[in-house]
Design a protein around this motif. Structure first.
Motif, short mmCIF file in Angstrom:
data_model
loop_
_atom_site.label_atom_id
_atom_site.label_comp_id
_atom_site.label_asym_id
_atom_site.label_seq_id
_atom_site.Cartn_x
_atom_site.Cartn_y
_atom_site.Cartn_z
N THR A 1 0.87 -1.18 0.00
CA THR A 1 0.00 0.00 0.00
C THR A 1 0.91 1.23 0.00
N ARG B 1 -4.49 2.81 1.39
CA ARG B 1 -5.68 1.98 1.14
C ARG B 1 -5.28 0.60 0.60
N LYS C 1 -2.57 4.46 10.33
CA LYS C 1 -3.80 4.39 9.53
C LYS C 1 -4.85 3.52 10.25
N GLU D 1 -14.51 -0.83 4.68
CA GLU D 1 -13.39 -1.56 4.08
C GLU D 1 -13.02 -2.77 4.95
#
Ligand SMILES: Cc1ncc(COP(=O)(O)O)c(C=O)c1O
Length: 292
Positions: free
Chosen positions: A50, A57, A85, A91
């Motif tokens: 990522t 993401r 994060k 998600e």
């Protein structure tokens, strides 16, 4: 299951699922222990890269493709070390659904859950998934040196993990268990103070970092910053060595966390004045570095 630190819970979780040739999926950047443990157990790791530019993401197509290889484990860490994060709820649920579809267990490392500045979804809220949840007293309760953590999973998985505890360390010493119990029964406002302090550190150190030629995403939780030098030729391995030798500041090179040669990780585990001084020195060296 109570373990000597969250680290042993991760170790036991991985060894309970991974044998020779088994696969684990780990989104990059990752806490290096996941990779180390999987390899020690004889397993293979498939990384999902990522990027800062994509706000870290996870690409769902890539995840689906990797899950086709029938991995035994998918290892998630949210809030994340080193990026800070938090995987958004929708998600997170989609990732858990895809893993379940392929019969892959989700190892969810939530040791930074108490240091979250927005809603952080827990695997415990997702009932139709096979999971191993890991947490620790090191972060929320500031009890790092006491070495106590825990895992939650189904009976079969926990009994395999328990065997690993039993044949190695026997148990967490009784007085440490009592201390942890005491921490659980104390007024929890005491511990909100640590979380507030960490939020303040992130805010002040970010302001200082903004003065220098680097990019980063503002952490949504955790206790680290993971900036990237703006210069394409920036080599964080060399930079980190120089910083230690010339400026007496210790940070971790990006490659400790995967394929991130331009990044480095700053830990916010010390007081604000030392952190600001450290970042000033990082910035000074970066400016000199650019002029070379
Ligand atoms: C992502 C992550 N998981 C687990 C741990 C384990 O912490 P402990 O063994 O102190 O409970 C750490 C410690 O730094 C960590 O960063």
């Amino acid at each position: 299951l109570i373990t000597p630190g969250g680290k042993f819970a991760v170790f036991a979780a991985i060894f309970s699922k991974i044998s020779l040739g088994d696969r684990a999926v780990i989104p990059e950047p990752f806490w290096p222990i996941y990779d180390n443990c999987t390899r020690l157990a004889g397993g293979r790791v498939d990384f999902i890269h990522t990027r800062l530019e994509d706000n870290w993401r996870i690409n769902m197509d890539k995840l689906e493709e990797t899950l086709e290889l029938s991995p035994k484990l998918l290892i998630l860490c949210s809030p994340g070390n080193p990026t800070g994060k938090i995987i958004p709820e929708a998600e997170y649920r989609e990732i858990a659904r895809l893993a379940q579809k392929k019969g892959t267990y989700v190892l969810s490392d939530e040791v930074y859950a108490a240091y979250a500045w927005k809603t952080s979804t827990s695997i415990l809220e997702i009932t139709d998934t096979n999971y191993i949840y890991v947490n620790s007293f090191s972060k929320k309760f500031g009890m790092t040196g006491w070495r106590i953590g825990y895992a939650v999973s189904d009976v079969e998985t926990i009994s395999r993990m328990q065997k690993l505890v039993q044949i190695s360390v026997t148990c967490v010493p009784a007085f440490i268990q009592r201390a942890a119990l005491q921490a659980l029964t104390m007024n929890q406002d005491v511990f909100d103070f640590f979380a507030q302090e960490m939020k303040e550190r992130i805010s002040l150190t970010s302001k200082e970092l903004d003065k220098y030629p680097l990019s980063y995403t503002r952490p949504e939780g955790g206790m680290y910053l993971f900036p990237k030098g703006d210069q394409e030729t920036f080599d964080s391995n060399r930079f980190v060595k120089h910083l230690l030798l010339k400026k007496n500041v210790s940070i971790a090179p990006g490659e400790a966390f995967g394929n991130y040669p331009q990044h480095f990780r700053i830990s916010l585990g010390t007081n604000i004045s030392e952190l600001l001084e450290g970042i000033k020195r990082i910035g000074e060296l970066m400016l000199q570095w650019q002029e070379r």
